[in-house]
Design an enzyme around this catalytic site. Structure first.
Site, PDB file in Angstrom:
ATOM      1  N   PRO A   2       0.840  -1.204   0.000  1.00 31.51           N
ATOM      2  CA  PRO A   2       0.000   0.000   0.000  1.00 31.51           C
ATOM      3  C   PRO A   2       0.872   1.251   0.000  1.00 31.51           C
ATOM      4  CG  PRO A   2      -0.531  -1.454   1.862  1.00 31.51           C
ATOM      5  CD  PRO A   2       0.731  -1.962   1.241  1.00 31.51           C
ATOM      6  N   GLU A   3       0.402   2.313  -0.667  1.00 32.27           N
ATOM      7  CA  GLU A   3       1.132   3.571  -0.677  1.00 32.27           C
ATOM      8  C   GLU A   3       0.976   4.265   0.677  1.00 32.27           C
ATOM      9  OE1 GLU A   3       2.806   4.518  -3.410  1.00 32.27           O
ATOM     10  OE2 GLU A   3       2.004   3.060  -4.805  1.00 32.27           O
ATOM     11  N   LYS A  55       4.986   2.888   6.721  1.00 32.41           N
ATOM     12  CA  LYS A  55       4.057   1.806   6.385  1.00 32.41           C
ATOM     13  C   LYS A  55       3.428   1.179   7.626  1.00 32.41           C
ATOM     14  CE  LYS A  55       5.120   2.158   2.049  1.00 32.41           C
ATOM     15  NZ  LYS A  55       4.220   2.710   1.058  1.00 32.41           N
ATOM     16  N   ARG A 265       9.336  -6.855  -7.366  1.00 32.45           N
ATOM     17  CA  ARG A 265       8.149  -6.088  -7.715  1.00 32.45           C
ATOM     18  C   ARG A 265       8.334  -5.444  -9.088  1.00 32.45           C
ATOM     19  NH1 ARG A 265       7.407  -3.513  -1.933  1.00 32.45           N
ATOM     20  NH2 ARG A 265       9.627  -3.548  -2.230  1.00 32.45           N
TER      21      ARG A 265
END
Ligand SMILES: [Zn+2]
Length: 276
Positions: A2-3, A55, A265
């Protein structure tokens, strides 16, 4: 992953719903978290605040107990009214905090633990986070200094390292590098100063645009990008992310993609626009 803006919005929603109320129930799938609850029961404690740190989502209970959860790739916090059907099954529940009005559930968070404010300030990974793009006092020079210190590491990977600069996830990594016209393989130390400033400014404005209340993230991203681009389809909110093989919205070159880094990623870029 998630950003930062997603985590920020999550923490803000949790804060609005829970802060100032007492926990009426606490449950967890993690033995080490349950042990703390056995020793110092969480039910009955006032929830003082919820906040984002990079995060991490932090939930502070009275008595110097902070529940720290890390979202990693698939973790999420959800808020439900009592009796409301959960979006995920109970087997995905890792932590649950009830108040009189709400049920807050953390699904699939790989990291959950109780820490004290003192631990948070010293040994905790939160303490090691780089300047946070979403904080009003974001220190751009320090963020640039840290990212540059990553040396030969490709800029695409350096931007994901939350110890260098906090807030950028996999989507914005590709988007910001496209908008700044920087190739993702460029060594972190070789990105020109003006491009590095653009990267930080873009990261900051993209993330900030997405924390506007009540507006879906994709639409906000689209609006913020739209100032420089006159496209007509509002569903097309991204420049390069997840668009491998499709034509670049600026130059028409097919968008490239490849897996980078230890966790592989995918990075997306335009060979025509980011050819430095
Ligand atoms: Zn292009």
């Amino acid at each position: 992953m998630p950003e930062g803006d997603t985590i920020f919005r999550t923490a803000r929603s949790l804060h609005k719903a829970l802060a100032g109320h007492r926990a009426t129930k606490f449950d967890t799938a993690y033995a080490h978290v349950a042990r703390i609850d056995d020793e110092k029961p969480i039910a009955g404690r006032l929830i003082e605040r919820c906040e984002a740190a990079g995060k991490h989502v932090l939930i502070a209970f009275e008595g110097d107990l902070i529940l720290r959860t890390h979202m990693r790739m698939n973790g999420s916090w959800h808020l439900y009214r009592h009796g409301e059907r959960w979006w995920r099954g109970p087997q995905a529940m890792r932590v649950r905090v009830d108040t009189a009005d709400w049920v807050a559930v953390a699904f699939d968070v790989p990291v959950a633990e109780f820490v004290t404010p003192k631990q948070l300030a010293s040994t905790d990974p939160v303490a090691a986070l780089g300047p946070d793009l979403l904080k009003p006092d974001f220190d751009r020079d320090e963020a640039i200094r840290r990212v540059r210190a990553a040396g030969a590491l490709p800029i695409a990977q350096a931007l994901l390292d939350q110890r260098l600069v906090a807030g950028i996830g996999n989507v914005y990594k590709s988007e910001v590098l496209f908008l700044a016209a920087v190739h993702p393989d460029t060594p972190a130390s070789a990105v020109p100063e003006d491009a590095m400033k653009r990267i930080m400014n873009l990261g900051r404005s993209l993330l900030a645009a997405n924390v506007v209340e009540g507006t879906p993230a994709a639409i906000q991203t689209y609006r913020s990008l739209r100032r420089t681009d006159r496209r007509s389809d509002p569903s097309d909110s991204l420049w390069v992310y997840s668009r491998a093989g499709q034509p670049c919205r600026r130059c028409g070159t097919a968008i490239s993609s490849k897996k980078m880094g230890l966790d592989a990623r995918t990075t997306y870029w335009c060979q025509g626009c980011q050819n430095n």
